[in-house]
Each structure stands twice: as structure tokens, then as C-alpha cells.
Design a protein around this motif. Sequence first.
Motif, short mmCIF file in Angstrom:
data_model
loop_
_atom_site.label_atom_id
_atom_site.label_comp_id
_atom_site.label_asym_id
_atom_site.label_seq_id
_atom_site.Cartn_x
_atom_site.Cartn_y
_atom_site.Cartn_z
N GLY A 162 2.47 -2.29 1.43
CA GLY A 162 1.85 -1.09 2.00
C GLY A 162 1.19 -0.23 0.93
O GLY A 162 0.09 0.32 1.15
N THR A 163 1.84 -0.10 -0.21
CA THR A 163 1.26 0.66 -1.32
C THR A 163 -0.03 0.02 -1.79
O THR A 163 -1.03 0.70 -2.02
CB THR A 163 2.27 0.74 -2.50
N LEU A 164 -0.02 -1.29 -1.90
CA LEU A 164 -1.22 -2.00 -2.34
C LEU A 164 -2.35 -1.81 -1.33
O LEU A 164 -3.49 -1.52 -1.70
CB LEU A 164 -0.91 -3.48 -2.53
N TYR A 165 -2.02 -1.93 -0.04
CA TYR A 165 -3.04 -1.78 1.00
C TYR A 165 -3.61 -0.36 1.06
O TYR A 165 -4.77 -0.17 1.41
CB TYR A 165 -2.48 -2.15 2.39
N ARG A 166 -2.81 0.65 0.71
CA ARG A 166 -3.33 2.03 0.69
C ARG A 166 -4.42 2.18 -0.37
O ARG A 166 -5.37 2.91 -0.18
CB ARG A 166 -2.20 3.03 0.44
N HIS A 167 -4.26 1.49 -1.47
CA HIS A 167 -5.25 1.57 -2.55
C HIS A 167 -6.40 0.57 -2.38
O HIS A 167 -7.53 0.85 -2.77
CB HIS A 167 -4.58 1.36 -3.91
N PHE A 168 -6.07 -0.58 -1.81
CA PHE A 168 -7.06 -1.65 -1.65
C PHE A 168 -6.89 -2.24 -0.25
O PHE A 168 -6.06 -3.14 -0.05
CB PHE A 168 -6.85 -2.75 -2.71
N PRO A 169 -7.67 -1.75 0.71
CA PRO A 169 -7.47 -2.18 2.10
C PRO A 169 -7.78 -3.65 2.37
O PRO A 169 -7.31 -4.21 3.35
CB PRO A 169 -8.41 -1.27 2.90
N THR A 170 -8.56 -4.27 1.49
CA THR A 170 -8.86 -5.69 1.64
C THR A 170 -8.74 -6.37 0.28
O THR A 170 -8.79 -5.73 -0.77
CB THR A 170 -10.30 -5.92 2.16
N ARG A 171 -8.61 -7.68 0.34
CA ARG A 171 -8.58 -8.48 -0.90
C ARG A 171 -9.89 -8.30 -1.66
O ARG A 171 -9.91 -8.19 -2.88
CB ARG A 171 -8.35 -9.94 -0.54
N GLU A 172 -11.01 -8.24 -0.93
CA GLU A 172 -12.31 -8.06 -1.56
C GLU A 172 -12.40 -6.73 -2.31
O GLU A 172 -13.01 -6.65 -3.38
CB GLU A 172 -13.43 -8.16 -0.52
N ALA A 173 -11.77 -5.68 -1.76
CA ALA A 173 -11.78 -4.37 -2.43
C ALA A 173 -11.03 -4.45 -3.76
O ALA A 173 -11.44 -3.87 -4.77
CB ALA A 173 -11.17 -3.30 -1.53
N LEU A 174 -9.92 -5.18 -3.78
CA LEU A 174 -9.16 -5.35 -5.01
C LEU A 174 -9.95 -6.19 -6.02
O LEU A 174 -10.02 -5.85 -7.20
CB LEU A 174 -7.81 -6.00 -4.73
N VAL A 175 -10.55 -7.26 -5.54
CA VAL A 175 -11.35 -8.11 -6.43
C VAL A 175 -12.48 -7.29 -7.04
O VAL A 175 -12.73 -7.37 -8.24
CB VAL A 175 -11.93 -9.33 -5.66
N GLU A 176 -13.15 -6.48 -6.23
CA GLU A 176 -14.24 -5.67 -6.76
C GLU A 176 -13.74 -4.69 -7.82
O GLU A 176 -14.38 -4.48 -8.84
CB GLU A 176 -14.97 -4.92 -5.65
N ALA A 177 -12.56 -4.08 -7.60
CA ALA A 177 -12.01 -3.14 -8.58
C ALA A 177 -11.71 -3.85 -9.90
O ALA A 177 -12.01 -3.32 -10.98
CB ALA A 177 -10.75 -2.49 -8.01
#
Length: 169
Positions: free
Chosen positions: A29-44
Motif C-alpha cells: 500500500g505504501t508503494l502504491y501511494r507513491h507509485f500507482p503503477t509499475r510504469e510510474a516506478l520505472v519512470e522514477a
Amino acid sequence: MAEADVLFSSVDGPVTLDMIAKAAGVGIGTLYRHFPTREALVEAVYRLELDALDRRAGALLEKYTASDAMQHWLDDYLRFVATKRAMQDALRVAITPGGDAASSVRLRISAIVGKFLSSGAVDRTLRNDVSPDDVTLGLLGMMSAATAASQSDQARRMLGLLLTGLKNR
């Protein structure tokens, strides 16, 4: 994000958000709050890498001619992309025209490429009639098509062709 970067560099196959959350010691849940999708995390993660590649471009341009600096940078970029095997599918989404991520990633790379082209116009080692975005789109397409470990030689040859086409004659 450091944990995600390590996983993207070391795991063959898909890296899930659950794997990243576990490695980071946080709940999903913490991860999803910061990065709602895998693509958002990859972009970061990719943006952090682009910061390093941008700094590297500046250092290379201080030391070499623009065409030689760009050759070194392209080699660095190829190594970066080759080590991010688990990010490749999400990166394809990020560079495909039409989305916010696409424009963000492409704009960053185009800005870096533009530094080489501008310096090359001044030192006359690179053509001055080329759009940074055209070069970026070619570069991203090549990396997307030829980043498998078995294709690293082909990727190097393709980058060599790109750079040869950019050199001032």
C-alpha cells in the motif's frame, strides 16, 4: 527507489511491485501511494538514471570533442539499458509517443542529445541540421529493438551507424 533499481538490474524476468515493496521493507500500500503503477516506478528510477547520464554528458563534453563525447555517452547509455532488462517492457511504454511519461522521458533524452549536437555545431564535429528529438527517437527505437544480451553487438553497430550519420563531413 534504490531497491527497485537493484532489482531492475539484477533480476531476469518481471519485477513485481510486491518484490520491490518487500526489498524496500514497506507494505505494498505504501508503494502504491507513491507509485500507482509499475510504469510510474520505472519512470522514477529512469529519471534518476537520466540525471546521472546528463551529468556524464557534461563531463564528457568538457574533455572531448562533441562527436567523441557522444560516442562515449552512447556506450554508457547502451550499458545502462542493457543492465535494466526487467525495465524494458515498461520503458517501451514510457517512450511510445502519446503519453505524459513518453514526453517526459523523451524530452530529457532529447535535451541531453541536444547538448551534444549544439557542441558539435560549435566544434564542427557533428551536423547542425539535425533535430535532437529525431536522434532521440532513433536512439530509443534502437535500444528497444536491440537490448537483449545476445544483441549487444548489433546495438553497438546500430549506434555506430547513428553516430556516423550525425558526424559533420
